[in-house]
Design a protein around this motif. Structure first.
Motif, PDB file in Angstrom:
ATOM      1  N   LEU A 100      22.178 -43.405 -17.181  1.00 60.01           N
ATOM      2  CA  LEU A 100      21.390 -43.188 -15.962  1.00 60.01           C
ATOM      3  C   LEU A 100      21.671 -44.251 -14.911  1.00 60.01           C
ATOM      4  N   THR A 101      21.826 -45.509 -15.335  1.00 55.24           N
ATOM      5  CA  THR A 101      22.144 -46.563 -14.377  1.00 55.24           C
ATOM      6  C   THR A 101      23.499 -46.303 -13.737  1.00 55.24           C
ATOM      7  N   THR A 102      24.469 -45.922 -14.556  1.00 50.64           N
ATOM      8  CA  THR A 102      25.807 -45.622 -14.038  1.00 50.64           C
ATOM      9  C   THR A 102      25.767 -44.430 -13.088  1.00 50.64           C
ATOM     10  N   ALA A 103      25.018 -43.400 -13.454  1.00 52.86           N
ATOM     11  CA  ALA A 103      24.909 -42.215 -12.600  1.00 52.86           C
ATOM     12  C   ALA A 103      24.292 -42.560 -11.249  1.00 52.86           C
ATOM     13  N   VAL A 104      23.242 -43.385 -11.257  1.00 54.22           N
ATOM     14  CA  VAL A 104      22.597 -43.806 -10.004  1.00 54.22           C
ATOM     15  C   VAL A 104      23.591 -44.543  -9.118  1.00 54.22           C
ATOM     16  N   LEU A 105      24.302 -45.491  -9.698  1.00 56.92           N
ATOM     17  CA  LEU A 105      25.226 -46.312  -8.920  1.00 56.92           C
ATOM     18  C   LEU A 105      26.354 -45.467  -8.326  1.00 56.92           C
ATOM     19  N   LEU A 106      26.918 -44.551  -9.124  1.00 54.95           N
ATOM     20  CA  LEU A 106      27.998 -43.702  -8.640  1.00 54.95           C
ATOM     21  C   LEU A 106      27.516 -42.760  -7.535  1.00 54.95           C
TER      22      LEU A 106
ATOM     23  N   MET B   8      34.051 -44.947  -3.793  1.00 54.74           N
ATOM     24  CA  MET B   8      34.249 -43.547  -4.181  1.00 54.74           C
ATOM     25  C   MET B   8      34.421 -42.688  -2.940  1.00 54.74           C
ATOM     26  N   THR B   9      35.299 -41.699  -3.053  1.00 54.44           N
ATOM     27  CA  THR B   9      35.446 -40.728  -1.975  1.00 54.44           C
ATOM     28  C   THR B   9      34.211 -39.842  -1.919  1.00 54.44           C
ATOM     29  N   ALA B  10      33.677 -39.644  -0.724  1.00 54.52           N
ATOM     30  CA  ALA B  10      32.474 -38.829  -0.578  1.00 54.52           C
ATOM     31  C   ALA B  10      32.704 -37.449  -1.186  1.00 54.52           C
ATOM     32  N   GLY B  11      31.772 -37.032  -2.038  1.00 55.34           N
ATOM     33  CA  GLY B  11      31.849 -35.713  -2.638  1.00 55.34           C
ATOM     34  C   GLY B  11      32.679 -35.636  -3.900  1.00 55.34           C
ATOM     35  N   GLU B  12      33.314 -36.740  -4.293  1.00 55.33           N
ATOM     36  CA  GLU B  12      34.089 -36.750  -5.539  1.00 55.33           C
ATOM     37  C   GLU B  12      33.176 -36.347  -6.695  1.00 55.33           C
ATOM     38  N   ARG B  13      33.556 -35.333  -7.488  1.00 54.27           N
ATOM     39  CA  ARG B  13      32.685 -34.856  -8.566  1.00 54.27           C
ATOM     40  C   ARG B  13      32.938 -35.648  -9.841  1.00 54.27           C
ATOM     41  N   VAL B  14      31.910 -36.343 -10.272  1.00 52.48           N
ATOM     42  CA  VAL B  14      31.991 -37.147 -11.481  1.00 52.48           C
ATOM     43  C   VAL B  14      30.945 -36.647 -12.464  1.00 52.48           C
ATOM     44  N   VAL B  15      31.349 -36.427 -13.699  1.00 43.56           N
ATOM     45  CA  VAL B  15      30.413 -36.048 -14.750  1.00 43.56           C
ATOM     46  C   VAL B  15      30.143 -37.267 -15.615  1.00 43.56           C
ATOM     47  N   VAL B  16      28.871 -37.633 -15.729  1.00 47.27           N
ATOM     48  CA  VAL B  16      28.444 -38.726 -16.607  1.00 47.27           C
ATOM     49  C   VAL B  16      27.849 -38.095 -17.859  1.00 47.27           C
ATOM     50  N   VAL B  17      28.376 -38.468 -19.011  1.00 46.16           N
ATOM     51  CA  VAL B  17      27.876 -37.932 -20.276  1.00 46.16           C
ATOM     52  C   VAL B  17      26.988 -38.991 -20.918  1.00 46.16           C
ATOM     53  N   GLY B  18      25.719 -38.617 -21.153  1.00 47.37           N
ATOM     54  CA  GLY B  18      24.758 -39.551 -21.736  1.00 47.37           C
ATOM     55  C   GLY B  18      23.686 -39.915 -20.727  1.00 47.37           C
ATOM     56  N   ALA B  19      22.434 -39.939 -21.173  1.00 45.87           N
ATOM     57  CA  ALA B  19      21.314 -40.214 -20.268  1.00 45.87           C
ATOM     58  C   ALA B  19      20.385 -41.293 -20.808  1.00 45.87           C
ATOM     59  N   GLY B  20      20.971 -42.250 -21.546  1.00 44.53           N
ATOM     60  CA  GLY B  20      20.219 -43.455 -21.880  1.00 44.53           C
ATOM     61  C   GLY B  20      20.247 -44.389 -20.686  1.00 44.53           C
ATOM     62  N   VAL B  21      19.851 -45.629 -20.884  1.00 41.62           N
ATOM     63  CA  VAL B  21      19.796 -46.563 -19.757  1.00 41.62           C
ATOM     64  C   VAL B  21      21.187 -46.801 -19.184  1.00 41.62           C
ATOM     65  N   THR B  22      22.227 -46.812 -20.018  1.00 45.56           N
ATOM     66  CA  THR B  22      23.586 -47.006 -19.528  1.00 45.56           C
ATOM     67  C   THR B  22      24.032 -45.822 -18.681  1.00 45.56           C
TER      68      THR B  22
END
Length: 322
Positions: free
Chosen positions: A17-23, A1-15
Motif C-alpha cells: 500500500l505504501t508503494t502504491a501510494v507513492l507510485l 514516472m510518466t503520467a498515466g504509466e500503468r503499474v500493477v502492485v501485487v500485495g496490499a500489506g503495509v509495503t
C-alpha cells in the motif's frame, strides 16, 4: 514516472500500500491486486518503528531513517494512526542500546528506579507508534484519492496479472510460492489486544533471538501486547498457550494490565529472508518486475524508504526502455 504509466502492485500489506501510494502520487496509474486487503500480517503488527533483525544493514539504516522522517510528519495528523510516544526498551543482561535507538529524540539511559524488577539496563526514547488498522485504512484512503484501483484476487503466478507496463511485487511471504523464492521463510508473530488501563508509554524488552517477546504498545483505548517470533512457523491459527504466556510476561512488568479485558488476537507471519529484496527483474515477456519484499519484522519501519527505492528502480528501468 510518466503520467498515466500503468503499474500493477501485487500485495496490499503495509509495503504494497505504501508503494502504491507513492507510485500513484508520482503520476502512475496504479492497480493493486491482493488476496487480502489490507494484508493480515500487516494488520497484526504492533507496531513500533525500529529495525528488527534485517539485512543489509547499510540499506536498512537508510530506508529506516527515511521512513522515520515521514512517520514524524504523519504523526502531526491523528487520523493517520501514527503517534510519537515515549517509553523504555530494557534488557536483563545489560546489553548496549541498538544503534538506531541512540539517535532518537529524548534518548537517555534509564535510572535503576525506572526499570522493572529483573532488568539491569534500559533506555528511554521517543519513537513513532503505529496503530495498524487505523494506519492501513489511512493508506487505502490516500491511495483511493489518487484514483488508484484495488482488486481482491489470488494469483497463482505473476503471469495471471494481465497487461501491465510494469509490475511491483510486494507479496511478502507469498513470494515463496508466487515466484517462487525458496529463500523466504515465515516467522510467526502473535499479539494480544486488550483494553487500556491507563498506559501512555510503551515498553519493550530486548530479547535478542528469543521466540518469546515482551512488549506493550498503547494506542488510545487499547494496548497491543506481544509477542512471539517463531522462526519457520507460518500457521496463523490462534495459540491459546502463547496468548496466555504473553499476558503473563506483560502483567509481570506492568501490573495494571492484570485486569485489562482481552479484545482480540492478531496473528501474522513475518516474511524473513537473508536480505531484503528491492530490485528489478525482466520477465520473458519483456515486462519489468520490481520486487519489494523480505522485510521480516521491519516492514512498517522500512516501508517508505523501500517504496522510494522501488520508485527509483522503476524510473531507471523506464528510462532504459526509452
Amino acid at each position: 514516472m510518466t503520467a498515466g504509466e500503468r503499474v500493477v502492485v501485487v500485495g496490499a500489506g503495509v509495503t504494497g500500500l505504501t508503494t502504491a501510494v507513492l507510485l500513484a502520487e508520482a503520476g502512475a496509474s496504479v492497480h493493486v491486486i491482493a488476496e487480502q486487503v489490507p494484508g493480515v500480517t500487516s494488520l497484526a503488527a504492533g507496531a513500533m518503528w525500529g529495525p528488527y533483525l534485517v539485512e543489509p544493514k547499510d540499506k536498512v539504516d537508510q530506508w529506516g531513517q527515511r521512513s522515520l522522517e515521514i512517520f514524524h510528519k504523519l504523526a502531526e495528523n491523528p487520523s493517520t494512526g501514527v503517534r510519537l510516544t515515549s517509553g523504555i526498551e530494557a534488557s536483563r543482561t545489560a546489553e548496549a542500546p541498538p544503534d538506531w535507538a541512540t539517535t532518537l529524540p529524548g534518548f537517555r539511559p534509564c535510572e535503576p528506579a525506572e526499570l522493572p524488577a529483573g532488568f539491569s539496563a534500559g533506555y528511554r526514547f521517543t519513537v513513532p507508534l503505529i496503530d495498524m488498522p487505523t494506519y492501513l485504512a489511512y493508506l487505502l484512503r490516500r491511495f483511493d484519492a489518487t484514483g488508484g484501483t484495488v482488486e481482491g484476487r489470488r494469483l497463482a503466478s505473476l503471469a495471471d496479472i494481465g497487461p501491465a507496463s510494469m509490475i511491483v511485487n510486494c507479496t511478502g511471504l507469498g513470494s515463496k510460492d508466487l515466484l517462487p523464492d525458496p529463500g523466504l521463510r515465515p516467522i510467526r508473530g502473535q499479539h494480544v489486544v486488550v483494553t487500556n488501563p491507563g498506559l501512555t508509554e510503551f515498553f519493550s524488552e530486548d530479547t535478542g533471538l528469543s521466540p518469546d517477546l515482551l512488549c506493550f504498545y498503547p494506542h488510545g483505548d487499547t494496548v497491543v501486547l506481544g509477542g512471539t517470533a517463531i522462526d519457520g512457523e507460518g500457521d496463523l491459527a490462534l495459540d491459546d498457550k502463547a496468548a496466555a504466556d504473553i499476558l503473563t510476561r506483560c502483567t509481570e512488568v506492568e501490573p495494571r494490565l492484570v485486569h485489562a479485558r482481552v479484545l482480540e488476537h492478531r496473528i501474522g507471519a513475518r516474511p524473513a529472508r537473508a536480505t531484503i529484496r528491492v530490485e528489478a527483474e525482466q520477465q520473458k515477456t519483456g515486462t519489468v518486475v520490481v520486487h519489494n519484499y523480505g522485510h521480516g519484522g521491519a516492514g512498517v519501519t522500512l516501508s517508505w524508504g523501500c517504496a522510494e527505492e522501488t520508485l527509483r528502480v522503476l524510473s531507471d528501468n523506464q528510462l532504459e526502455k526509452q
